[in-house]
Write a protein that holds these residues in place. Structure first.
Motif, PDB file in Angstrom:
ATOM      1  N   UNK A  73      32.179  38.822  50.825  1.00 51.18           N
ATOM      2  CA  UNK A  73      33.309  39.496  50.193  1.00 51.18           C
ATOM      3  C   UNK A  73      34.630  38.893  50.631  1.00 51.18           C
ATOM      4  N   UNK A  78      33.675  33.167  49.740  1.00 53.41           N
ATOM      5  CA  UNK A  78      33.198  33.192  48.354  1.00 53.41           C
ATOM      6  C   UNK A  78      33.511  31.868  47.680  1.00 53.41           C
ATOM      7  N   UNK A 252      51.251  41.181  51.184  1.00 56.32           N
ATOM      8  CA  UNK A 252      51.463  42.456  50.515  1.00 56.32           C
ATOM      9  C   UNK A 252      52.246  43.413  51.381  1.00 56.32           C
ATOM     10  N   UNK A 289      43.915  37.683  43.996  1.00 60.59           N
ATOM     11  CA  UNK A 289      44.437  37.992  42.686  1.00 60.59           C
ATOM     12  C   UNK A 289      45.930  37.806  42.503  1.00 60.59           C
ATOM     13  N   UNK A 293      48.281  34.964  40.267  1.00 63.51           N
ATOM     14  CA  UNK A 293      49.206  35.347  39.198  1.00 63.51           C
ATOM     15  C   UNK A 293      50.439  34.467  39.182  1.00 63.51           C
TER      16      UNK A 293
ATOM     17  N   UNK B  73      33.267  34.769  43.281  1.00 64.50           N
ATOM     18  CA  UNK B  73      34.615  35.003  43.788  1.00 64.50           C
ATOM     19  C   UNK B  73      35.195  36.311  43.266  1.00 64.50           C
ATOM     20  N   UNK B  78      30.884  40.130  44.407  1.00 61.79           N
ATOM     21  CA  UNK B  78      30.651  39.844  45.824  1.00 61.79           C
ATOM     22  C   UNK B  78      30.099  41.088  46.514  1.00 61.79           C
ATOM     23  N   UNK B 248      43.240  45.501  40.528  1.00 61.75           N
ATOM     24  CA  UNK B 248      44.237  45.348  41.573  1.00 61.75           C
ATOM     25  C   UNK B 248      45.314  44.351  41.166  1.00 61.75           C
ATOM     26  N   UNK B 249      44.942  43.433  40.310  1.00 61.42           N
ATOM     27  CA  UNK B 249      45.929  42.466  39.842  1.00 61.42           C
ATOM     28  C   UNK B 249      46.999  43.165  39.008  1.00 61.42           C
ATOM     29  N   UNK B 250      46.550  44.056  38.153  1.00 59.26           N
ATOM     30  CA  UNK B 250      47.483  44.846  37.356  1.00 59.26           C
ATOM     31  C   UNK B 250      48.367  45.691  38.267  1.00 59.26           C
ATOM     32  N   UNK B 252      49.301  45.073  41.220  1.00 65.92           N
ATOM     33  CA  UNK B 252      50.334  44.248  41.832  1.00 65.92           C
ATOM     34  C   UNK B 252      51.466  43.968  40.861  1.00 65.92           C
ATOM     35  N   UNK B 287      36.835  45.666  48.853  1.00 68.70           N
ATOM     36  CA  UNK B 287      37.061  44.312  49.329  1.00 68.70           C
ATOM     37  C   UNK B 287      38.458  43.809  48.983  1.00 68.70           C
ATOM     38  N   UNK B 288      39.074  44.442  48.023  1.00 71.21           N
ATOM     39  CA  UNK B 288      40.379  43.949  47.618  1.00 71.21           C
ATOM     40  C   UNK B 288      41.424  44.386  48.612  1.00 71.21           C
ATOM     41  N   UNK B 289      42.077  43.380  49.137  1.00 72.16           N
ATOM     42  CA  UNK B 289      42.783  43.527  50.385  1.00 72.16           C
ATOM     43  C   UNK B 289      43.827  44.620  50.439  1.00 72.16           C
ATOM     44  N   UNK B 290      44.716  44.643  49.534  1.00 71.68           N
ATOM     45  CA  UNK B 290      45.780  45.606  49.727  1.00 71.68           C
ATOM     46  C   UNK B 290      45.355  47.021  49.426  1.00 71.68           C
ATOM     47  N   UNK B 293      44.029  48.372  52.540  1.00 71.49           N
ATOM     48  CA  UNK B 293      45.074  48.697  53.507  1.00 71.49           C
ATOM     49  C   UNK B 293      45.473  50.167  53.450  1.00 71.49           C
ATOM     50  N   UNK B 295      46.939  51.803  51.100  1.00 69.15           N
ATOM     51  CA  UNK B 295      48.285  52.039  50.584  1.00 69.15           C
ATOM     52  C   UNK B 295      48.276  52.609  49.177  1.00 69.15           C
TER      53      UNK B 295
END
Lengths: 332, 332
Positions: A73, A78, A252, A289, A293, B73, B78, B248-250, B252, B287-290, B293, B295
């Motif tokens: 992950x 990856x 972030x 991600x 962008x 990825x 993952x 998560x991209x959206x 951001x 797994x998506x970092x922020x 966190x 938040x």
DNA sequence: CTGAAAGCGCTTACAG
DNA sequence: CTGAAAGCGCTTACAG
């Protein structure tokens, strides 16, 4: 379904011997076009699929590579695996993937499991995990081992890794060339080798331009306090105009802090909407991600390339004692 | 190294027959403790590692599972793979991993390669890729196939997937219960099935509380224009106080837009630093970092659980015609 | 609880 | 260019 179709069935159907079929399959002997045709036709008609277990057993070879990864992950790993997979597929190899986590015993189990399967080589993506025992086991079975990593201080094994120092240096120089004189470094754990290498490169860049490395402009990553630490740093040193961020997570956190303080993040080609713009240069992979962008400058450590090279070297079965260092790319 | 040590060497060393060793290895016959001891000692002394290729060939079984994934990825995949790996390891299975990309031919090559290796089942993580041909090939070899996905409309295969609709509904209700009345939905491609399912759940939540679904509060993801589109939406409808974000991209992109417009992103327990706070609920994986966190509130589609269940069902070799739907979890 | 022996499906000298 | 045959390392009835 009755019995699986075997090479004998194909031979009978095509009116040739099993030898001929086997040779045609592996492309070894020179088989006439007509015969090849007949065989292909038979394979197609019978829906024959070659049993690699038998082939491996008999030939003593395998075309299977094992990969042990700490955690898929992690986007860095990856991407490495994507690179490995690319080369292996291209060369007709297949990949066993095992995930070790952080446990030493699990690691050995992974290796054992891979060796039982008969892999002809193992690629290790374990970060800074210790691999001594692993090496002993692999050596005893004379299975080549190769490490793909971000950083490493292991010196008795073939290793492909990032050039953290160069990456940090290039990013630092970029920021300096854009006019920044007060630059900080955020994130990364104190005991991280990768971080240490990057700090060295950061200092390289500063020194080259006659600037000094200031420890007080540096914050390491302590999980719960990070945001507060960043805020304090920004308030204490309002003239810092740029940061190197250890990873996308740090980036972030910085973004949130900056936005909270009413300042803005800037990037060369972006317009600034606030007076005090702060420029960021992040470490990361394309897979992450918001970096993808195209909003933030970052240092791409080329993990896919690390994977490709590791796979390549393993397949060529060359022992290399000095680390292969992959040049990072600045994505601006 | 000379010759690999075989079961015969072990038998000789331990003064028993190969049958006994084999039985002890697989735990099948009842072997006396003393004998087991002797055998283990011999295995240890000789550094014997069982050749699974031979075992598989002879027994006709394999303890190998193949996985075809579109792109490792992708954090969703993952995590699925992490879940699969967990179950497989636990059950003594090993995993072949192949990456298909978007090409139909590559997909078939992956499948073929896995079948050649003798996998006893294949797990597909291909998103909305078409798998008809794949099914034909697998069926002919009577290899069970199972799909692990975010969403799906395939109905003739066993499938484990997310409950996108429920997730969106729960998140929507959470926002409504917090007082939000004007809620938008951002991101996701127009032709995405996952997005369609979520929009349905979004509408479910709205309707339940007497609110209307407004298409004009919705922006789909068109790569280059996204930020501008979000900005326009926020300006046009300044009273929208909350958003469901497709990924998560959206999220951001929204964060950047909000920060640019001088507003703040809020979360229940966070303090707002600007007057117009906007609340976000994102879809994503741990797994998506922020997101990790802590938040941002998010809907965890439990990809690891999807992987676990898929592996479980495959190993039990049960054919299930109705999709297994994994309940999402709201991380607040 | 243990042993001798056949055979899984293939590859590969070897002889033609 | 092709065929007959041995054998890779294991498992598994079968007989003891």
């Amino acid at each position: 379904m009755a019995r699986k179709t075997t090479i004998h069935d194909v031979a009978k159907y095509a009116n040739v011997s099993v030898t001929t079929v086997s040779l045609a399959l592996s492309g070894k002997g020179r088989i006439s076009d007509v015969t090849t045709q007949k065989i292909n036709e038979a394979i197609h008609q019978l829906g024959y699929i070659r049993n690699k277990n038998a082939a491996n057993l008999r030939s003593g070879q395998s075309a299977m590579i094992g990969v042990i990864v700490k955690d898929i992950r992690d986007p860095f790993y990856a991407s490495i695996i994507t690179g490995i997979n690319e080369i292996l597929t291209q060369q007709g190899y297949v990949m066993f993937l095992t995930q070790s986590g952080n446990e030493q015993t699990a690691l050995l189990q992974c290796a054992n499991s891979l060796i039982e399967q008969g892999v002809s080589g193992i690629i290790l993506c374990l970060g800074e995990l210790i691999t001594d025992e692993l090496k002993i086991v692999a050596d005893r079975q004379s299975i080549p081992l190769i490490i793909a990593a971000q950083s490493s201080n292991i010196d008795n094994m073939t290793i492909v890794r990032s050039d953290n120092r160069l990456g940090a240096k290039l990013a630092t120089e970029y920021l300096i060339n854009k006019g920044h004189r007060q630059i900080g470094y955020l994130g990364g754990r104190m005991d991280s080798l990768t971080r240490a290498e990057r700090l060295a490169g950061f200092a390289d860049g500063l020194f080259k331009h006659g600037l000094k490395f200031k420890a007080e402009w540096t914050v390491s990553h302590e999980q719960p306090e990070e945001l507060a630490d960043f805020e304090q740093l920004l308030k204490l040193h309002p003239n810092i105009s740029a940061f190197l961020c250890h990873d996308s997570s740090t980036t972030l956190s910085l973004m949130l802090t900056v936005s909270k303080l009413g300042r803005a993040l800037g990037k060369g080609r972006m317009i600034s909407y606030f007076e005090h713009q702060i420029e960021v240069f992040s470490f990361g992979t394309q897979a992450e991600i918001y970096i993808a962008k195209n909003l933030i400058n970052y240092i791409d450590n080329q993990p896919m390339e690390i994977g490709r090279q590791a796979a390549d070297i393993l397949l060529q079965n060359t022992q290399i004692s000095t680390p292969i260092v992959i040049k990072p790319e600045l994505i601006i």
